[in-house]
Design a protein around this motif. Sequence first.
Motif, PDB file in Angstrom:
ATOM      1  N   PHE A  20       0.954  -1.240   0.072  1.00 13.26           N
ATOM      2  CA  PHE A  20      -0.079   0.039   0.042  1.00 13.26           C
ATOM      3  C   PHE A  20       0.842   1.022   0.095  1.00 13.26           C
ATOM      4  CE2 PHE A  20      -1.810   3.036   2.668  1.00 13.26           C
ATOM      5  CZ  PHE A  20      -3.121   3.611   1.927  1.00 13.26           C
ATOM      6  N   SER A  21       0.739   2.283  -1.063  1.00 12.69           N
ATOM      7  CA  SER A  21       1.336   3.505  -0.768  1.00 12.69           C
ATOM      8  C   SER A  21       0.541   4.590  -0.592  1.00 12.69           C
ATOM      9  CB  SER A  21       1.899   3.543  -2.223  1.00 12.69           C
ATOM     10  OG  SER A  21       2.161   2.497  -2.731  1.00 12.69           O
ATOM     11  N   GLN A  22       0.926   5.411   0.237  1.00 13.20           N
ATOM     12  CA  GLN A  22       0.158   6.461   0.666  1.00 13.20           C
ATOM     13  C   GLN A  22       0.761   7.771   0.810  1.00 13.20           C
ATOM     14  OE1 GLN A  22      -2.349   6.048   4.009  1.00 13.20           O
ATOM     15  NE2 GLN A  22      -0.529   5.024   5.215  1.00 13.20           N
ATOM     16  N   THR A 118       5.380   2.552 -14.150  1.00 12.00           N
ATOM     17  CA  THR A 118       3.878   2.455 -14.274  1.00 12.00           C
ATOM     18  C   THR A 118       3.271   3.685 -13.809  1.00 12.00           C
ATOM     19  OG1 THR A 118       3.615   1.357 -12.249  1.00 12.00           O
ATOM     20  CG2 THR A 118       3.847  -0.103 -14.316  1.00 12.00           C
ATOM     21  N   HIS A 119       3.667   4.050 -12.834  1.00 19.68           N
ATOM     22  CA  HIS A 119       3.028   5.522 -12.226  1.00 19.68           C
ATOM     23  C   HIS A 119       4.125   6.040 -11.090  1.00 19.68           C
ATOM     24  CE1 HIS A 119       2.284   2.641  -9.014  1.00 19.68           C
ATOM     25  NE2 HIS A 119       1.565   3.469  -8.239  1.00 19.68           N
ATOM     26  N   GLU A 120       3.724   7.154 -10.582  1.00 19.69           N
ATOM     27  CA  GLU A 120       4.706   8.158  -9.843  1.00 19.69           C
ATOM     28  C   GLU A 120       4.919   7.958  -8.305  1.00 19.69           C
ATOM     29  OE1 GLU A 120       1.428   8.747 -11.043  1.00 19.69           O
ATOM     30  OE2 GLU A 120       0.459  10.065  -9.721  1.00 19.69           O
ATOM     31  N   HIS A 121       4.132   6.915  -7.622  1.00 19.04           N
ATOM     32  CA  HIS A 121       4.326   6.885  -6.255  1.00 19.04           C
ATOM     33  C   HIS A 121       5.459   6.230  -5.626  1.00 19.04           C
ATOM     34  CE1 HIS A 121      -0.345   6.130  -6.267  1.00 19.04           C
ATOM     35  NE2 HIS A 121       0.117   7.399  -5.962  1.00 19.04           N
ATOM     36  N   TYR A 122       6.131   6.758  -4.819  1.00 18.85           N
ATOM     37  CA  TYR A 122       7.598   6.679  -4.284  1.00 18.85           C
ATOM     38  C   TYR A 122       7.813   5.513  -4.352  1.00 18.85           C
ATOM     39  CZ  TYR A 122       7.315   4.445   0.172  1.00 18.85           C
ATOM     40  OH  TYR A 122       7.348   3.558   1.188  1.00 18.85           O
ATOM     41  N   ASP A 123       7.317   4.261  -4.225  1.00 23.67           N
ATOM     42  CA  ASP A 123       7.838   3.347  -3.932  1.00 23.67           C
ATOM     43  C   ASP A 123       7.892   2.332  -5.285  1.00 23.67           C
ATOM     44  OD1 ASP A 123       4.883   3.415  -3.909  1.00 23.67           O
ATOM     45  OD2 ASP A 123       4.635   1.391  -3.073  1.00 23.67           O
ATOM     46  N   HIS A 124       7.889   3.247  -6.442  1.00 24.89           N
ATOM     47  CA  HIS A 124       7.710   2.694  -7.754  1.00 24.89           C
ATOM     48  C   HIS A 124       8.867   3.240  -8.417  1.00 24.89           C
ATOM     49  CE1 HIS A 124       4.275  -0.178  -7.619  1.00 24.89           C
ATOM     50  NE2 HIS A 124       3.853   1.098  -6.684  1.00 24.89           N
ATOM     51  N   ILE A 125       9.268   4.559  -7.728  1.00 26.99           N
ATOM     52  CA  ILE A 125      10.166   5.372  -8.638  1.00 26.99           C
ATOM     53  C   ILE A 125      11.658   5.501  -7.774  1.00 26.99           C
ATOM     54  CG2 ILE A 125       8.249   6.730  -9.659  1.00 26.99           C
ATOM     55  CD1 ILE A 125       9.061   9.007  -7.810  1.00 26.99           C
ATOM     56  N   GLY A 208      -6.905   5.600 -12.209  1.00 26.94           N
ATOM     57  CA  GLY A 208      -7.744   5.271 -11.434  1.00 26.94           C
ATOM     58  C   GLY A 208      -6.938   4.977  -9.992  1.00 26.94           C
ATOM     59  N   HIS A 209      -5.934   4.301  -9.772  1.00 26.30           N
ATOM     60  CA  HIS A 209      -5.128   4.217  -8.891  1.00 26.30           C
ATOM     61  C   HIS A 209      -4.423   5.456  -8.733  1.00 26.30           C
ATOM     62  CE1 HIS A 209      -2.128   2.694  -5.750  1.00 26.30           C
ATOM     63  NE2 HIS A 209      -1.381   3.085  -6.421  1.00 26.30           N
ATOM     64  N   SER A 210      -3.767   5.828  -9.730  1.00 27.45           N
ATOM     65  CA  SER A 210      -3.469   7.297  -9.905  1.00 27.45           C
ATOM     66  C   SER A 210      -3.824   7.921 -11.271  1.00 27.45           C
ATOM     67  CB  SER A 210      -2.020   7.400  -9.697  1.00 27.45           C
ATOM     68  OG  SER A 210      -1.319   7.073 -10.821  1.00 27.45           O
ATOM     69  N   GLY A 227       1.431  -3.140 -12.412  1.00 28.93           N
ATOM     70  CA  GLY A 227       1.824  -1.781 -11.202  1.00 28.93           C
ATOM     71  C   GLY A 227       1.017  -2.008 -10.123  1.00 28.93           C
ATOM     72  N   ASP A 228       0.407  -0.820  -9.800  1.00 33.81           N
ATOM     73  CA  ASP A 228      -0.617  -0.865  -8.455  1.00 33.81           C
ATOM     74  C   ASP A 228      -2.175  -1.072  -8.839  1.00 33.81           C
ATOM     75  OD1 ASP A 228       1.224  -0.815  -6.636  1.00 33.81           O
ATOM     76  OD2 ASP A 228       1.203   1.285  -6.151  1.00 33.81           O
ATOM     77  N   HIS A 229      -2.390  -1.034 -10.250  1.00 34.34           N
ATOM     78  CA  HIS A 229      -3.709  -1.121 -10.595  1.00 34.34           C
ATOM     79  C   HIS A 229      -4.370  -2.333  -9.935  1.00 34.34           C
ATOM     80  CE1 HIS A 229      -7.592  -1.385 -12.505  1.00 34.34           C
ATOM     81  NE2 HIS A 229      -7.159  -2.661 -12.996  1.00 34.34           N
TER      82      HIS A 229
END
Length: 323
Positions: A20-22, A118-125, A208-210, A227-229
């Motif tokens: 979970f990323s938040q 896949t998207h910009e959340h910290y735990d992916h970049i 959706g997720h982002s 990704g996080d979808h």
Amino acid sequence: MIRKILTLAALLVSAGIAGFSQEEGTSELIQPSEWWRVHPRPVYATLEHVGTYQEWFEVYRLAEGAYAIYEPNQFEEAISYLALGSERGVLIDAGTGIGDIRQVVEELTDLPVSVVLTHEHYDHIGGAYRFDEIAAPSNPAGLEVLARGRDNASLQGYITDDYLWKPLPEGFDGATWTIPPVQPTQLLDDGDIIDLGGRTLEVIETPGHSPAHVCLLDRENRLLWTGDHFFPGPLYAFGGDVTIDDYIASNKRLEGLLDQFDYVLAGHNDPWVESDVIRRVSEAFQAIANGTAEYSEDDGLRRYFFQGFDVLIRAEMVEEMSS
Ligand SMILES: [Zn+2]
């Protein structure tokens, strides 16, 4: 802000609680104490383990030219992936940045490797800055986050004792940890093809997720990177960057492609999930809207329980879905 959740009994026994990323801090609903009791996740015993120099990462070979690079020690349980063609490779997401993911990639291949986010959340970049070439979704909201990077203060909450199962790697200094800004060298739009030589990845926009989220479809090898979808854990369908209508529509779109892929390679927890789960995610949202799905609730935050994943959503959003 998510309020503390008091009813934990049901959550502590359910599998797949991490991933979970938040931005706004954690609640007990999302992060039970001793979350690491999920380890060892059963799927890993069925996968081919590949040794690496850094203990921070666990690497698994999933299929020909497809590796999972897993960070089991931190609550997100982020999974990045190396996909190799005959000419070059891509690292699909770049993890938290806590370990040196470029070194891992270089242990696995001599081919040139670029990053696809896949998207910009910290735990992916987090580790993207270690690479020269970075492709990212063209959506401006995501690009803005990448351009800012993450400062040390904004990351402190992700390396507290309750976020970590095992110690941080030697040489990593939490007091100076940042995620440097990254400037993508390629922007990705729906339908773009990433050609690796004998292997192609098609970009599928899945907001959706982002807002900026994309999935990647490898038709030849019948794999979908989500990704996080989707990941086998509590899908985050409220607050933050989430747009629930987009999320549901994106999942419907993936459902329409189910004859093209057999496995889902997700951004957290388990890297190898049978594709039918995408159909069940659509059914799950339908059951939530219909009022037929089971959940725990506190202060308006609901966690709905399904086989292999959960959905976190606010009660008022469910009412909107039903109307
Ligand atoms: Zn995310």
